[in-house]
Scaffold this motif. Structure first.
Motif, short mmCIF file in Angstrom:
data_model
loop_
_atom_site.label_atom_id
_atom_site.label_comp_id
_atom_site.label_asym_id
_atom_site.label_seq_id
_atom_site.Cartn_x
_atom_site.Cartn_y
_atom_site.Cartn_z
N GLY A 1 2.30 2.51 2.29
CA GLY A 1 3.49 2.27 3.10
C GLY A 1 4.67 1.81 2.25
N GLY B 1 0.83 -1.20 0.00
CA GLY B 1 0.00 0.00 0.00
C GLY B 1 0.86 1.24 0.00
N TYR C 1 -6.80 6.93 5.98
CA TYR C 1 -6.23 6.27 4.81
C TYR C 1 -7.04 6.64 3.56
CZ TYR C 1 -3.27 2.58 2.77
OH TYR C 1 -2.33 1.89 2.06
N1 PHE Z 1 0.03 -2.23 4.71
C1 PHE Z 1 -0.43 -1.04 4.10
C2 PHE Z 1 0.68 -0.25 3.46
O1 PHE Z 1 1.78 -0.66 3.36
C3 PHE Z 1 -1.04 -0.10 5.02
C4 PHE Z 1 -2.15 -0.56 5.75
C5 PHE Z 1 -2.22 -0.14 6.97
C6 PHE Z 1 -3.07 -1.38 5.21
C7 PHE Z 1 -3.21 -0.55 7.69
C8 PHE Z 1 -4.06 -1.80 5.91
C9 PHE Z 1 -4.11 -1.38 7.17
O2 PHE Z 1 0.41 0.84 3.04
#
Ligand code: PHE
Length: 457
Positions: A31, A29, A107
């Motif tokens: 992140g 995502g 988000y």
């Molecule tokens: N893992 C996701 C990312 O890398 C972020 C995320 C956070 C997704 C919380 C779901 C829940 O962006």
């Protein structure tokens, strides 16, 4: 047939690859694409990469396996799962449930920003977004514009969740994730061919120990562990929820390995796209490379503007970010929906509607926090940063720490091990798993929790 194999009757993933791609979709995502590259640039390039990869393969693996196993074994949403393991730990389930509920709204706000940029580039107006950041500032400062994209983004996420696990999430992930991989590899190859990219690649891959101190080492470890949590969607009930939809006869261990490898490769490639291209553009200016939040929305549009074919690359890049963000917000929404359905014992569609209204209401705080309420702060943070801080830096480490304690010293590691050996003969990484959940993970969690205090003194 399928219903007998899945834990939750009537809903669940229909294939191992469907589960892997949906969970990888959650993991990959914003992140990976935006946070990972700037952290790597900030914390010593290759050194950060090395620490991150070692942590992923050991500690991240153990935690992800634990959560998925808990989900599959209990067949419940996060609140029900912790309660089923030990009644005294029910409050922990609630705490874990709050994390996605806090993250989902903001988000979606950032997802809306990504969609705005996608439309700008697709319409060939990418050059407007380049420059000193005034485009971004006036966009987020315009309440009606940013609300519009926020609402569009929620609607897209909600449609998939409403369609259900198999018909919505699994189908969409099976389509979007391969597209995402192809786009990422394509842009990475393109940026490698830019003049001067080699220097940027060196900056990204070679360890940089300049001014390295114990405090910096601690911060690097905390940054790597924090990133790993966020990136692998740990400690927020997501893997418990997805695990509960997994088939009993699929191998947990190999599925988790694929997911973490997928997640890490995409993060690594995103770094290969962003670090060298910003390096070339800025002439190696470290401030630009480590800029954090403004990197994606302010620096990158200028980078694309300066590239041959940058308009197209920009459009493809924001499409890739949009796909990555969508599959993540879908998993966040699904987790919250599963909690509401289980608690109130109502059907999926009304649950989704409740969650949408909640997400709109709470997300608006973050949207308006940049426009009409831009003078309002909580403990010195803007709304969005505040939600990000309490979920990532406080609640997630506590949930992970307590989960390790619960598994290691209350229900026993056998709880997870038995579930793992249901879908496969032998648990290959059993020793690693035990050492991680019993000792290494709890210690790392404590480091994460205390680092901000220690390093500020
Ligand atoms: N893992 C996701 C990312 O890398 C972020 C995320 C956070 C997704 C919380 C779901 C829940 O962006």
């Amino acid at each position: 047939m399928k219903d007998e194999k899945t834990v939750r009757k009537g809903s669940g993933f229909n294939s191992k690859i469907g589960f892997i791609l949906a969970a990888a979709g959650s993991a990959v995502g914003l992140g990976n694409i935006w946070r990972f590259p700037y952290l790597a640039a900030k914390y010593g390039g290759g050194f950060f990469l090395l620490i991150y990869i070692i942590f992923t393969l050991t500690f991240g693996f153990a935690l992800m396996l634990t959560e998925t196993a808990i989900g599959r074994k209990t067949g419940k949403s996060v609140i029900g799962a912790y309660k089923a393991m030990d009644k005294r730990f029910a409050p922990l389930g609630w705490l874990a449930a709050f994390v996605p509920a806090i993250i989902l709204p903001y988000y979606c706000v950032i997802g809306g920003w990504v969609f705005k940029y996608l439309t700008v580039f697709v319409m060939g107006a990418g050059s407007e977004a380049a420059g000193d950041g005034s485009f971004f500032g006036s966009f987020i400062g315009n309440a009606s514009q940013s609300t519009l994209f926020f609402v569009i983004y929620i609607a897209l996420t909600a449609v998939v969740v409403m369609l259900g696990v198999e018909k919505g999430i699994e189908k969409v992930s099976k389509f979007m994730m391969p597209v995402l991989v192809v786009l990422t590899i394509g842009i990475a190859i393109y940026t490698m061919t830019l003049d001067g990219a080699g220097e940027g690649v060196k900056y990204y891959l070679l360890p940089n120990f300049d001014g390295f101190t114990i405090s910096k080492l601690l911060k690097t470890i905390a940054a790597a562990v924090g990133q790993l949590f966020y990136s692998m969607s740990l400690a927020m009930g997501i893997m418990i929820t997805y695990g509960s939809y997994m088939r009993k006869d699929d191998s947990l261990e190999s599925s988790v390995r694929y997911i973490e490898i997928f997640d890490t490769i995409i993060a690594f490639l995103a770094g290969l796209i962003i670090v060298p291209s910003v390096f070339v553009f800025s002439g190696g200016d470290a401030d630009k490379l480590q800029a954090g939040p403004s990197l994606m929305f302010i620096t990158l549009p200028s980078v694309f503007e300066s590239m041959a074919g940058g308009q197209i690359i920009g459009a493809v890049f924001f499409l890739l970010v949009a796909l990555a963000a969508l599959t993540s917000s879908i998993s966040l929404m699904e987790t919250v929906v599963s909690i509401v359905c289980e608690k109130f014992k109502i059907k999926r569609i009304p649950c989704c509607l409740i969650v949408i209204v909640f997400c709109l209401a709470v997300g608006m705080l973050s949207v308006l926090g940049y426009s009409v309420w831009d003078t309002v702060t909580i403990f010195g943070y803007q709304f969005l940063d505040f939600f990000d801080f309490i979920s990532n830096n406080i609640m997630m480490p506590i949930v992970a720490f307590m989960t390790c304690i619960l598994i290691s010293y209350v229900v026993g590691t056998k709880y997870v091990e038995d579930e793992v050996t249901l879908g496969q003969k032998r648990f290959k990484s059993q020793a690693l798993f035990r050492v991680m959940v019993k000792y290494v993970c709890p210690v790392c969690m404590i480091i994460i929790l205390i680092t901000p205090f220690v390093t500020n003194i």
